[in-house]
Scaffold this active site. Structure first.
Site, PDB file in Angstrom:
ATOM      1  CG  HIS A 188      41.139 -24.792  -6.828  1.00 21.43           C
ATOM      2  ND1 HIS A 188      40.510 -25.751  -7.735  1.00 21.43           N
ATOM      3  CD2 HIS A 188      40.285 -24.590  -5.935  1.00 21.43           C
ATOM      4  CE1 HIS A 188      39.289 -26.133  -7.337  1.00 21.43           C
ATOM      5  NE2 HIS A 188      39.017 -25.206  -6.143  1.00 21.43           N
ATOM      6  CB  CYS A 204      37.151 -22.989  -4.392  1.00 18.09           C
ATOM      7  SG  CYS A 204      37.978 -23.410  -2.811  1.00 18.09           S
TER       8      CYS A 204
END
Length: 299
Positions: A188, A204
Protein backbone atom coordinates in the site's frame (compact mmCIF):
# COMPACT_ATOMS: atom_id res chain seq x y z
CA UNK A 1 37.52 21.93 -14.18
CA UNK A 2 37.08 18.54 -15.91
CA UNK A 3 35.71 17.06 -12.70
CA UNK A 4 33.14 19.87 -12.40
CA UNK A 5 32.05 19.44 -16.02
CA UNK A 6 31.70 15.66 -15.61
CA UNK A 7 29.69 16.10 -12.44
CA UNK A 8 27.38 18.60 -14.15
CA UNK A 9 26.73 16.14 -16.98
CA UNK A 10 26.01 13.35 -14.52
CA UNK A 11 23.55 15.55 -12.61
CA UNK A 12 21.74 16.49 -15.83
CA UNK A 13 21.41 12.82 -16.75
CA UNK A 14 20.14 11.98 -13.26
CA UNK A 15 16.47 12.82 -13.69
CA UNK A 16 13.80 12.17 -11.11
CA UNK A 17 12.46 8.70 -11.91
CA UNK A 18 9.51 7.00 -10.25
CA UNK A 19 8.97 3.29 -10.63
CA UNK A 20 11.98 3.15 -12.95
CA UNK A 21 11.19 1.07 -16.03
CA UNK A 22 13.81 -0.83 -18.02
CA UNK A 23 13.70 -3.01 -21.12
CA UNK A 24 14.75 -6.54 -20.25
CA UNK A 25 17.89 -7.68 -22.10
CA UNK A 26 16.78 -9.86 -25.00
CA UNK A 27 19.50 -12.44 -24.34
CA UNK A 28 18.36 -13.15 -20.78
CA UNK A 29 20.99 -10.98 -19.08
CA UNK A 30 20.04 -9.68 -15.66
CA UNK A 31 21.61 -6.24 -15.15
CA UNK A 32 19.60 -3.06 -15.82
CA UNK A 33 20.06 0.63 -15.09
CA UNK A 34 23.17 2.72 -14.42
CA UNK A 35 24.89 3.94 -11.28
CA UNK A 36 24.47 7.71 -10.91
CA UNK A 37 26.02 10.49 -8.83
CA UNK A 38 24.63 13.77 -7.58
CA UNK A 39 25.53 16.59 -5.23
CA UNK A 40 23.46 17.11 -2.10
CA UNK A 41 21.53 20.36 -1.80
CA UNK A 42 21.09 22.52 1.28
CA UNK A 43 18.60 20.79 3.59
CA UNK A 44 18.85 17.42 1.85
CA UNK A 45 18.77 14.12 3.68
CA UNK A 46 18.76 10.55 2.40
CA UNK A 47 14.96 10.31 2.53
CA UNK A 48 14.64 13.37 0.26
CA UNK A 49 17.41 12.21 -2.06
CA UNK A 50 15.91 8.73 -2.19
CA UNK A 51 12.54 10.02 -3.28
CA UNK A 52 14.16 12.30 -5.85
CA UNK A 53 15.89 9.33 -7.50
CA UNK A 54 13.49 6.53 -6.49
CA UNK A 55 16.01 4.64 -4.37
CA UNK A 56 15.47 3.67 -0.76
CA UNK A 57 16.92 5.28 2.36
CA UNK A 58 19.02 2.26 3.32
CA UNK A 59 20.20 1.72 -0.28
CA UNK A 60 21.76 5.19 -0.02
CA UNK A 61 23.21 4.43 3.42
CA UNK A 62 24.88 1.26 2.08
CA UNK A 63 26.31 3.01 -0.99
CA UNK A 64 27.59 6.08 0.87
CA UNK A 65 29.42 5.05 4.04
CA UNK A 66 30.79 7.98 5.99
CA UNK A 67 28.11 10.44 4.85
CA UNK A 68 25.61 11.64 7.46
CA UNK A 69 22.23 10.40 6.13
CA UNK A 70 20.27 12.89 8.21
CA UNK A 71 22.11 16.00 7.00
CA UNK A 72 24.86 15.51 4.42
CA UNK A 73 26.99 18.59 3.89
CA UNK A 74 25.86 20.75 0.98
CA UNK A 75 27.52 19.78 -2.33
CA UNK A 76 28.60 16.37 -1.01
CA UNK A 77 29.03 13.86 -3.84
CA UNK A 78 26.45 11.11 -3.28
CA UNK A 79 26.33 7.76 -5.10
CA UNK A 80 22.87 6.84 -6.39
CA UNK A 81 22.82 3.00 -6.58
CA UNK A 82 20.48 2.77 -9.57
CA UNK A 83 22.09 -0.19 -11.35
CA UNK A 84 20.21 -3.36 -10.43
CA UNK A 85 20.69 -7.10 -10.80
CA UNK A 86 17.32 -8.72 -11.39
CA UNK A 87 16.75 -11.46 -8.77
CA UNK A 88 17.42 -14.97 -10.04
CA UNK A 89 13.81 -16.15 -9.84
CA UNK A 90 11.06 -16.47 -12.47
CA UNK A 91 10.39 -13.09 -14.08
CA UNK A 92 6.70 -13.10 -13.42
CA UNK A 93 4.41 -10.75 -11.56
CA UNK A 94 5.75 -8.99 -8.47
CA UNK A 95 9.07 -9.95 -6.85
CA UNK A 96 10.00 -8.40 -3.50
CA UNK A 97 13.53 -8.92 -2.18
CA UNK A 98 13.42 -8.00 1.50
CA UNK A 99 17.20 -7.77 1.85
CA UNK A 100 17.42 -4.95 -0.68
CA UNK A 101 14.08 -3.38 0.29
CA UNK A 102 13.07 -3.30 -3.36
CA UNK A 103 10.26 -4.57 -5.60
CA UNK A 104 10.50 -5.72 -9.21
CA UNK A 105 7.36 -5.97 -11.36
CA UNK A 106 7.29 -7.80 -14.68
CA UNK A 107 4.21 -6.74 -16.70
CA UNK A 108 2.59 -9.72 -18.40
CA UNK A 109 3.39 -9.97 -22.10
CA UNK A 110 5.88 -7.09 -22.03
CA UNK A 111 9.64 -7.33 -22.19
CA UNK A 112 10.30 -4.89 -19.36
CA UNK A 113 10.68 -4.57 -15.61
CA UNK A 114 9.53 -1.84 -13.23
CA UNK A 115 11.38 -1.40 -9.94
CA UNK A 116 11.09 0.81 -6.86
CA UNK A 117 12.06 0.84 -3.16
CA UNK A 118 9.71 -0.18 -0.35
CA UNK A 119 9.42 -0.25 3.42
CA UNK A 120 8.97 -3.67 5.03
CA UNK A 121 8.29 -5.17 8.43
CA UNK A 122 10.43 -3.97 11.29
CA UNK A 123 12.19 -6.43 13.60
CA UNK A 124 9.64 -8.64 15.32
CA UNK A 125 7.02 -7.81 12.66
CA UNK A 126 8.65 -9.56 9.72
CA UNK A 127 7.09 -9.44 6.27
CA UNK A 128 6.34 -13.10 5.42
CA UNK A 129 8.34 -15.01 2.83
CA UNK A 130 6.79 -17.15 0.13
CA UNK A 131 4.66 -17.05 -3.00
CA UNK A 132 1.15 -15.62 -3.00
CA UNK A 133 -1.11 -13.51 -5.24
CA UNK A 134 -2.85 -10.17 -5.28
CA UNK A 135 -6.33 -10.95 -4.02
CA UNK A 136 -7.96 -7.49 -4.15
CA UNK A 137 -7.35 -3.91 -5.26
CA UNK A 138 -8.74 -1.07 -3.15
CA UNK A 139 -8.76 2.68 -3.84
CA UNK A 140 -8.81 4.92 -0.74
CA UNK A 141 -8.64 2.01 1.71
CA UNK A 142 -9.80 2.15 5.30
CA UNK A 143 -7.13 1.04 7.75
CA UNK A 144 -8.29 -1.41 10.41
CA UNK A 145 -5.32 -2.02 12.73
CA UNK A 146 -5.13 -5.48 14.29
CA UNK A 147 -5.33 -5.90 18.05
CA UNK A 148 -1.61 -6.70 18.12
CA UNK A 149 -0.79 -3.46 16.32
CA UNK A 150 -3.01 -1.44 18.65
CA UNK A 151 -1.40 -3.10 21.66
CA UNK A 152 2.12 -2.40 20.34
CA UNK A 153 1.32 1.26 19.71
CA UNK A 154 -0.11 1.65 23.20
CA UNK A 155 2.72 -0.15 25.02
CA UNK A 156 5.63 1.09 22.89
CA UNK A 157 4.59 4.52 21.66
CA UNK A 158 1.88 5.45 24.13
CA UNK A 159 -0.60 5.92 21.27
CA UNK A 160 -4.22 4.76 21.42
CA UNK A 161 -5.16 3.80 17.88
CA UNK A 162 -8.78 3.95 16.76
CA UNK A 163 -10.54 0.78 15.65
CA UNK A 164 -10.46 2.10 12.08
CA UNK A 165 -8.95 5.01 10.17
CA UNK A 166 -10.95 6.33 7.25
CA UNK A 167 -9.33 7.49 3.98
CA UNK A 168 -7.49 10.77 4.23
CA UNK A 169 -4.15 12.32 5.20
CA UNK A 170 -4.03 10.47 8.54
CA UNK A 171 -4.44 7.05 6.92
CA UNK A 172 -1.05 5.25 6.87
CA UNK A 173 -2.18 3.14 3.88
CA UNK A 174 -2.32 6.12 1.55
CA UNK A 175 -4.58 6.13 -1.49
CA UNK A 176 -4.10 2.59 -2.84
CA UNK A 177 -3.87 -0.89 -1.35
CA UNK A 178 -3.19 -4.31 -2.85
CA UNK A 179 -4.39 -7.19 -0.68
CA UNK A 180 -2.22 -10.32 -0.68
CA UNK A 181 -2.93 -13.93 0.13
CA UNK A 182 -0.92 -13.50 3.32
CA UNK A 183 -3.36 -12.70 6.17
CA UNK A 184 -3.41 -8.97 7.11
CA UNK A 185 -0.51 -8.16 4.74
CA UNK A 186 -0.99 -5.43 2.14
CA UNK A 187 1.12 -3.59 -0.41
CA UNK A 188 0.00 0.00 0.00
CA UNK A 189 0.87 3.67 -0.15
CA UNK A 190 1.94 5.70 2.82
CA UNK A 191 1.54 9.07 4.52
CA UNK A 192 5.08 8.81 5.92
CA UNK A 193 7.62 8.96 3.06
CA UNK A 194 10.55 8.53 5.50
CA UNK A 195 9.58 4.88 6.02
CA UNK A 196 10.47 3.87 2.45
CA UNK A 197 13.72 1.96 2.17
CA UNK A 198 13.64 0.95 5.83
CA UNK A 199 12.26 -1.74 8.10
CA UNK A 200 9.37 0.48 9.16
CA UNK A 201 6.04 -1.36 9.05
CA UNK A 202 4.09 -3.94 11.00
CA UNK A 203 4.64 -6.45 8.18
CA UNK A 204 2.98 -4.70 5.25
CA UNK A 205 4.89 -3.41 2.22
CA UNK A 206 4.92 0.40 2.12
CA UNK A 207 5.31 2.18 -1.22
CA UNK A 208 5.69 5.84 -2.12
CA UNK A 209 2.35 7.32 -3.32
CA UNK A 210 3.55 7.90 -6.90
CA UNK A 211 4.99 4.38 -7.16
CA UNK A 212 1.96 2.57 -5.72
CA UNK A 213 -0.34 4.51 -8.05
CA UNK A 214 1.65 3.32 -11.05
CA UNK A 215 1.86 -0.28 -9.80
CA UNK A 216 -1.86 -0.26 -8.99
CA UNK A 217 -2.66 0.80 -12.56
CA UNK A 218 -0.77 -2.18 -14.01
CA UNK A 219 -1.40 -5.20 -11.81
CA UNK A 220 -4.53 -7.33 -11.78
CA UNK A 221 -6.16 -9.50 -9.16
CA UNK A 222 -4.43 -12.86 -9.41
CA UNK A 223 -1.00 -11.41 -10.22
CA UNK A 224 1.63 -13.64 -8.54
CA UNK A 225 3.74 -12.14 -5.77
CA UNK A 226 7.02 -13.68 -4.60
CA UNK A 227 8.64 -12.47 -1.37
CA UNK A 228 12.29 -13.52 -1.00
CA UNK A 229 15.22 -12.55 1.20
CA UNK A 230 18.57 -12.74 -0.61
CA UNK A 231 21.30 -10.23 0.35
CA UNK A 232 23.47 -11.33 -2.61
CA UNK A 233 22.51 -11.23 -6.26
CA UNK A 234 24.62 -12.31 -9.22
CA UNK A 235 23.83 -11.82 -12.89
CA UNK A 236 25.18 -11.33 -16.38
CA UNK A 237 25.48 -8.36 -18.71
CA UNK A 238 27.37 -8.58 -22.01
CA UNK A 239 29.39 -11.63 -20.90
CA UNK A 240 30.41 -9.93 -17.67
CA UNK A 241 29.39 -11.40 -14.34
CA UNK A 242 28.16 -8.89 -11.75
CA UNK A 243 27.70 -9.26 -8.00
CA UNK A 244 25.59 -7.05 -5.75
CA UNK A 245 25.59 -7.50 -1.98
CA UNK A 246 23.39 -5.94 0.71
CA UNK A 247 23.40 -5.91 4.50
CA UNK A 248 21.24 -8.89 5.58
CA UNK A 249 18.06 -8.16 7.53
CA UNK A 250 19.36 -10.56 10.14
CA UNK A 251 23.01 -11.58 10.42
CA UNK A 252 22.69 -15.35 10.81
CA UNK A 253 26.00 -16.62 9.52
CA UNK A 254 28.24 -13.81 10.65
CA UNK A 255 30.39 -11.36 8.73
CA UNK A 256 32.70 -14.03 7.34
CA UNK A 257 30.01 -16.43 6.10
CA UNK A 258 30.55 -16.18 2.36
CA UNK A 259 28.75 -19.41 1.46
CA UNK A 260 25.49 -17.65 0.37
CA UNK A 261 27.43 -15.40 -2.01
CA UNK A 262 29.26 -18.36 -3.55
CA UNK A 263 25.97 -20.24 -3.94
CA UNK A 264 24.38 -17.32 -5.81
CA UNK A 265 27.36 -17.05 -8.16
CA UNK A 266 27.38 -20.79 -8.87
CA UNK A 267 23.63 -20.66 -9.56
CA UNK A 268 24.08 -18.25 -12.51
CA UNK A 269 27.37 -19.62 -13.85
CA UNK A 270 26.45 -23.32 -14.08
CA UNK A 271 27.27 -24.65 -17.54
CA UNK A 272 29.44 -21.68 -18.51
CA UNK A 273 33.21 -21.44 -18.76
CA UNK A 274 33.92 -18.48 -16.50
CA UNK A 275 36.87 -16.62 -15.04
CA UNK A 276 35.77 -15.52 -11.55
CA UNK A 277 37.73 -13.12 -9.38
CA UNK A 278 36.87 -14.63 -6.02
CA UNK A 279 38.93 -12.03 -4.17
CA UNK A 280 36.75 -9.28 -5.66
CA UNK A 281 33.61 -11.29 -4.92
CA UNK A 282 34.60 -11.71 -1.27
CA UNK A 283 35.42 -8.01 -0.98
CA UNK A 284 32.02 -7.03 -2.39
CA UNK A 285 30.22 -9.53 -0.15
CA UNK A 286 31.93 -7.98 2.88
CA UNK A 287 31.43 -4.36 1.77
CA UNK A 288 27.67 -4.88 1.38
CA UNK A 289 27.31 -1.54 -0.39
CA UNK A 290 24.51 -2.61 -2.76
CA UNK A 291 26.45 -1.58 -5.89
CA UNK A 292 26.58 -4.08 -8.75
CA UNK A 293 30.23 -4.72 -9.68
CA UNK A 294 32.03 -7.00 -12.14
CA UNK A 295 33.53 -10.18 -10.66
CA UNK A 296 33.99 -12.37 -13.71
CA UNK A 297 33.95 -12.82 -17.47
CA UNK A 298 33.29 -15.60 -19.94
CA UNK A 299 36.39 -17.46 -21.12
Amino acid sequence: MKKRILLSVLMILSVNAYAATFALPSNGDAVVGKTQWTQSRAGDNFSKLGRRYDVGYFELVEANPGIDPSLPKTNTLVVIPSKFIIPNVPRKGVVLNLAELRVYYFPSGENKVMTFPVGVGREGWDTPLGVTTITAKVVNPTWIPTENIRKWHLETLGNTLPAKVLPGPDNPMGGYALHLGFPTIRMHGTNDPTGIGRRSSSGCIRIWPEDVEELFSHVKVGTPVRVMNDPNKAGWLNNRLYLESHVPLEEKGGYNDLAPMRYDIHAVTAGRSVNIDWNAAERIARQQNGIAQVVGTVH
